[in-house]
Design a protein around this motif. Structure first.
Motif, PDB file in Angstrom:
ATOM      1  N   HIS A  75       0.822  -1.212   0.000  1.00  0.00           N
ATOM      2  CA  HIS A  75       0.000   0.000   0.000  1.00  0.00           C
ATOM      3  C   HIS A  75       0.862   1.271   0.000  1.00  0.00           C
ATOM      4  O   HIS A  75       0.544   2.262  -0.666  1.00  0.00           O
ATOM      5  CB  HIS A  75      -0.892  -0.055   1.244  1.00  0.00           C
ATOM      6  CG  HIS A  75      -1.883   1.052   1.357  1.00  0.00           C
ATOM      7  ND1 HIS A  75      -3.058   1.062   0.645  1.00  0.00           N
ATOM      8  CD2 HIS A  75      -1.870   2.199   2.086  1.00  0.00           C
ATOM      9  CE1 HIS A  75      -3.730   2.167   0.937  1.00  0.00           C
ATOM     10  NE2 HIS A  75      -3.033   2.870   1.809  1.00  0.00           N
ATOM     11  N   SER A  80      -0.790   9.659   6.240  1.00  0.00           N
ATOM     12  CA  SER A  80      -2.168   9.146   6.179  1.00  0.00           C
ATOM     13  C   SER A  80      -2.649   8.815   7.582  1.00  0.00           C
ATOM     14  O   SER A  80      -2.063   9.260   8.565  1.00  0.00           O
ATOM     15  CB  SER A  80      -2.197   7.907   5.288  1.00  0.00           C
ATOM     16  OG  SER A  80      -1.497   6.857   5.918  1.00  0.00           O
ATOM     17  N   GLY A 119      -2.598   5.853   8.864  1.00  0.00           N
ATOM     18  CA  GLY A 119      -1.770   4.795   9.447  1.00  0.00           C
ATOM     19  C   GLY A 119      -0.282   5.083   9.399  1.00  0.00           C
ATOM     20  O   GLY A 119       0.505   4.401  10.068  1.00  0.00           O
ATOM     21  N   GLY A 176     -11.686  12.539  10.836  1.00  0.00           N
ATOM     22  CA  GLY A 176     -11.504  13.874  11.388  1.00  0.00           C
ATOM     23  C   GLY A 176     -10.870  14.888  10.445  1.00  0.00           C
ATOM     24  O   GLY A 176     -11.147  16.080  10.537  1.00  0.00           O
ATOM     25  N   GLY A 177      -9.997  14.397   9.543  1.00  0.00           N
ATOM     26  CA  GLY A 177      -9.238  15.322   8.692  1.00  0.00           C
ATOM     27  C   GLY A 177     -10.095  16.319   7.925  1.00  0.00           C
ATOM     28  O   GLY A 177      -9.894  17.541   8.054  1.00  0.00           O
ATOM     29  N   PRO A 178     -11.047  15.823   7.135  1.00  0.00           N
ATOM     30  CA  PRO A 178     -11.829  16.771   6.326  1.00  0.00           C
ATOM     31  C   PRO A 178     -12.602  17.787   7.173  1.00  0.00           C
ATOM     32  O   PRO A 178     -12.621  18.977   6.856  1.00  0.00           O
ATOM     33  CB  PRO A 178     -12.792  15.863   5.550  1.00  0.00           C
ATOM     34  CG  PRO A 178     -12.114  14.529   5.533  1.00  0.00           C
ATOM     35  CD  PRO A 178     -11.349  14.432   6.805  1.00  0.00           C
ATOM     36  N   SER A 191     -10.151  20.343   8.798  1.00  0.00           N
ATOM     37  CA  SER A 191      -9.598  21.321   7.843  1.00  0.00           C
ATOM     38  C   SER A 191     -10.672  22.317   7.410  1.00  0.00           C
ATOM     39  O   SER A 191     -10.391  23.496   7.193  1.00  0.00           O
ATOM     40  CB  SER A 191      -8.930  20.641   6.646  1.00  0.00           C
ATOM     41  OG  SER A 191      -9.833  19.866   5.930  1.00  0.00           O
ATOM     42  N   GLY A 229      -1.006  10.133   0.377  1.00  0.00           N
ATOM     43  CA  GLY A 229      -1.737   9.711   1.574  1.00  0.00           C
ATOM     44  C   GLY A 229      -2.883  10.668   1.866  1.00  0.00           C
ATOM     45  O   GLY A 229      -2.915  11.795   1.357  1.00  0.00           O
ATOM     46  N   GLY A 230      -3.819  10.217   2.701  1.00  0.00           N
ATOM     47  CA  GLY A 230      -5.047  10.975   2.960  1.00  0.00           C
ATOM     48  C   GLY A 230      -4.822  12.398   3.437  1.00  0.00           C
ATOM     49  O   GLY A 230      -5.535  13.324   3.022  1.00  0.00           O
ATOM     50  N   VAL A 231      -3.822  12.615   4.299  1.00  0.00           N
ATOM     51  CA  VAL A 231      -3.587  13.960   4.843  1.00  0.00           C
ATOM     52  C   VAL A 231      -3.017  14.895   3.763  1.00  0.00           C
ATOM     53  O   VAL A 231      -3.097  16.119   3.885  1.00  0.00           O
ATOM     54  CB  VAL A 231      -2.672  13.895   6.097  1.00  0.00           C
ATOM     55  CG1 VAL A 231      -2.491  15.271   6.724  1.00  0.00           C
ATOM     56  CG2 VAL A 231      -3.262  12.941   7.135  1.00  0.00           C
ATOM     57  N   ASN A 259      -5.071  17.716   2.583  1.00  0.00           N
ATOM     58  CA  ASN A 259      -5.314  18.883   3.446  1.00  0.00           C
ATOM     59  C   ASN A 259      -4.908  20.191   2.728  1.00  0.00           C
ATOM     60  O   ASN A 259      -3.748  20.358   2.348  1.00  0.00           O
ATOM     61  CB  ASN A 259      -4.502  18.729   4.747  1.00  0.00           C
ATOM     62  CG  ASN A 259      -4.743  19.868   5.704  1.00  0.00           C
ATOM     63  OD1 ASN A 259      -4.117  20.910   5.609  1.00  0.00           O
ATOM     64  ND2 ASN A 259      -5.669  19.686   6.620  1.00  0.00           N
ATOM     65  N   PRO A 260      -5.861  21.115   2.552  1.00  0.00           N
ATOM     66  CA  PRO A 260      -5.560  22.332   1.780  1.00  0.00           C
ATOM     67  C   PRO A 260      -4.437  23.174   2.377  1.00  0.00           C
ATOM     68  O   PRO A 260      -3.627  23.737   1.646  1.00  0.00           O
ATOM     69  CB  PRO A 260      -6.879  23.114   1.808  1.00  0.00           C
ATOM     70  CG  PRO A 260      -7.920  22.144   2.223  1.00  0.00           C
ATOM     71  CD  PRO A 260      -7.252  21.067   3.009  1.00  0.00           C
ATOM     72  N   THR A 285      -6.321   9.983  -0.886  1.00  0.00           N
ATOM     73  CA  THR A 285      -6.887   8.962  -0.001  1.00  0.00           C
ATOM     74  C   THR A 285      -6.841   7.603  -0.726  1.00  0.00           C
ATOM     75  O   THR A 285      -6.513   7.532  -1.913  1.00  0.00           O
ATOM     76  CB  THR A 285      -8.337   9.320   0.390  1.00  0.00           C
ATOM     77  OG1 THR A 285      -8.996   9.808  -0.766  1.00  0.00           O
ATOM     78  CG2 THR A 285      -8.370  10.392   1.458  1.00  0.00           C
TER      79      THR A 285
HETATM   80  O1  KG4 Z   1      -4.781   7.384   2.959  1.00  0.00           O
HETATM   81  P1  KG4 Z   1      -6.056   7.254   3.721  1.00  0.00           P
HETATM   82  O2  KG4 Z   1      -7.332   7.276   2.941  1.00  0.00           O
HETATM   83  O3  KG4 Z   1      -6.110   5.937   4.559  1.00  0.00           O
HETATM   84  C1  KG4 Z   1      -5.037   5.441   5.258  1.00  0.00           C
HETATM   85  O4  KG4 Z   1      -4.874   5.839   6.430  1.00  0.00           O
HETATM   86  O5  KG4 Z   1      -4.292   4.617   4.634  1.00  0.00           O
HETATM   87  O6  KG4 Z   1      -6.045   8.414   4.817  1.00  0.00           O
HETATM   88  C2  KG4 Z   1      -7.089   8.605   5.708  1.00  0.00           C
HETATM   89  C3  KG4 Z   1      -6.645   9.658   6.698  1.00  0.00           C
HETATM   90  C4  KG4 Z   1      -7.632   9.871   7.834  1.00  0.00           C
HETATM   91  O7  KG4 Z   1      -6.904   9.880   9.046  1.00  0.00           O
HETATM   92  C5  KG4 Z   1      -8.239  11.240   7.524  1.00  0.00           C
HETATM   93  O8  KG4 Z   1      -8.634  11.948   8.681  1.00  0.00           O
HETATM   94  C6  KG4 Z   1      -7.089  11.916   6.821  1.00  0.00           C
HETATM   95  O9  KG4 Z   1      -6.497  10.925   6.030  1.00  0.00           O
HETATM   96  N1  KG4 Z   1      -7.547  13.044   5.966  1.00  0.00           N
HETATM   97  C7  KG4 Z   1      -7.211  14.321   6.181  1.00  0.00           C
HETATM   98  C8  KG4 Z   1      -7.905  15.086   5.211  1.00  0.00           C
HETATM   99  N2  KG4 Z   1      -8.623  14.221   4.419  1.00  0.00           N
HETATM  100  C9  KG4 Z   1      -8.382  12.979   4.906  1.00  0.00           C
HETATM  101  N3  KG4 Z   1      -6.424  14.874   7.104  1.00  0.00           N
HETATM  102  C10 KG4 Z   1      -6.285  16.222   7.091  1.00  0.00           C
HETATM  103  N4  KG4 Z   1      -6.934  17.019   6.206  1.00  0.00           N
HETATM  104  C11 KG4 Z   1      -7.742  16.498   5.255  1.00  0.00           C
HETATM  105  N5  KG4 Z   1      -8.371  17.305   4.403  1.00  0.00           N
END
Ligand code: KG4
Length: 334
Positions: free
Chosen positions: A111, A136, A138, A179-181, A184, A269-271, A274-275, A301
């Protein structure tokens, strides 16, 4: 050649069809956010059950969206690890079974390798080598990436991942999951200098991260406000927390690029969606004369298209999976 890719490492069931030139013919993602939201985090058993229900319809939808049938597929790639083993087993076993029945080659994909190469899905692609920040739910790690198959870890989090910190702070503030979306979104309306939360830089030049102290500082602030019956300035807390995370991520990524001597920086990764992180990295990389490559939001993501890209290179290297190849929960890359 068409690659059918499957991703089920955590709480999203995803399938995609990509070409060897990294063109995305389809990308389908079935999110489980609604199932896990009321628990404030992912419940592994519920995640694997939902993957079992969704894997077939999601793969069918990816083929239909690409206007292809199974006869048009030449290679199957699926996430082998890391992640929740129950979740991984659904997608990986489905892929191996389908490959066996159809007489197709199958590759297991890490991954992390998918996130490291997700920028290759964009029209503007980085050449190798580059320095990559994978951030992300994890993982929070920095890598030197020399080729699609060769990378070296430079640093990683010693405790929580940045996404995990976003999710835990959101839970603390009762904002829901993930929480991320939401953080932010609220942060955009708050003052990032309202509360001075700690930035863990660890040793000088260290490329490791630590976010557990920051999470505890937010918890202590919230507790203090509640005990003294003060209203919670949620937008300011979100903005100040986000700024603390972003500042450390940006500083350490630039330090990593300094240490590797690379002129290209990549995030994934998901974070990476973040804008504020995207804005700060854009500014700082421009200032340092570094070229920055960021995947579009859909490929930050979890998605299967990035697994297809990484899988293609494993296939070229002859690293095929067979029926006995097992899923794994921890990444050898990390
Ligand atoms: O890569 P991902 O889809 O899954 C894995 O963890 O592998 O990432 C998900 C993570 C979550 O913790 C989510 O809160 C975070 O990414 N995330 C964000 C934002 N969008 C998703 N964190 C900060 N700002 C964002 N806009």
């Amino acid at each position: 050649m068409h690659i059918l890719a499957i991703e089920s490492s955590c709480d999203d069931t995803a399938a995609a069809v990509v070409s060897p030139e990294h063109r995305v013919l389809s990308s389908v993602i079935s999110s489980q956010n609604e199932i896990h939201a009321r628990f404030g985090g992912i419940v592994p058993e519920l995640a694997s059950r939902r993957h079992i229900e969704m894997i077939r319809p999601v793969v069918d939808a990816a083929l239909a969206q690409a206007d292809l049938g199974l006869d048009d597929i030449d290679l199957i790639a699926a996430t082998q690890g890391p992640g929740l083993v129950g979740s991984l087993l659904v997608g990986f076993t489905f892929a191996k079974g389908l490959a066996l029945v159809r007489g197709l080659p199958c590759v297991g994909v890490d991954h992390m390798a998918g996130h490291l190469l997700s920028c290759l899905l964009e029209e503007r692609r980085p050449a190798f080598p580059y320095t990559a920040l994978i951030v992300s739910g994890g993982n929070t790690s920095l890598f030197a990436v020399d080729s699609p198959l060769a990378c070296t870890r430079l640093g990683r989090t010693r405790d929580d991942a940045a996404g995990e910190a976003f999710d835990k702070v959101a839970k603390l503030l009762e904002l829901g999951y993930p929480g991320g979306p939401v953080i932010s979104h609220l942060a955009a309306k708050g003052n990032p200098r309202a509360i001075r939360f700690p930035r863990a830089r660890l040793a000088e030049h260290s490329l490791d991260f630590s976010f557990s102290g920051l999470k505890t500082a937010v918890a202590a602030h919230v507790e203090g406000q509640r005990r003294s019956n003060q209203p919670l300035a949620v937008e300011d807390i979100c903005a100040s927390f986000q700024e603390a995370v972003v500042e450390v991520l940006v500083d350490k990524t630039l330090e990593a690029a300094r240490q590797t001597g690379h002129c290209r920086v990549v995030i994934g990764g998901g974070v990476a969606a973040n804008p504020r992180l995207r804005e700060a990295l854009t500014q700082q990389c421009a200032r340092q004369g570094l070229e920055l490559f960021m995947p579009s939001l859909a490929y930050c993501t979890d998605n299967a298209a990035m697994i297809g890209v990484a899988g293609y290179y494993r296939f070229l290297a002859g690293e095929l999976a067979d029926a006995d190849t097992d899923a794994y929960s921890r990444s050898p890359l990390n």
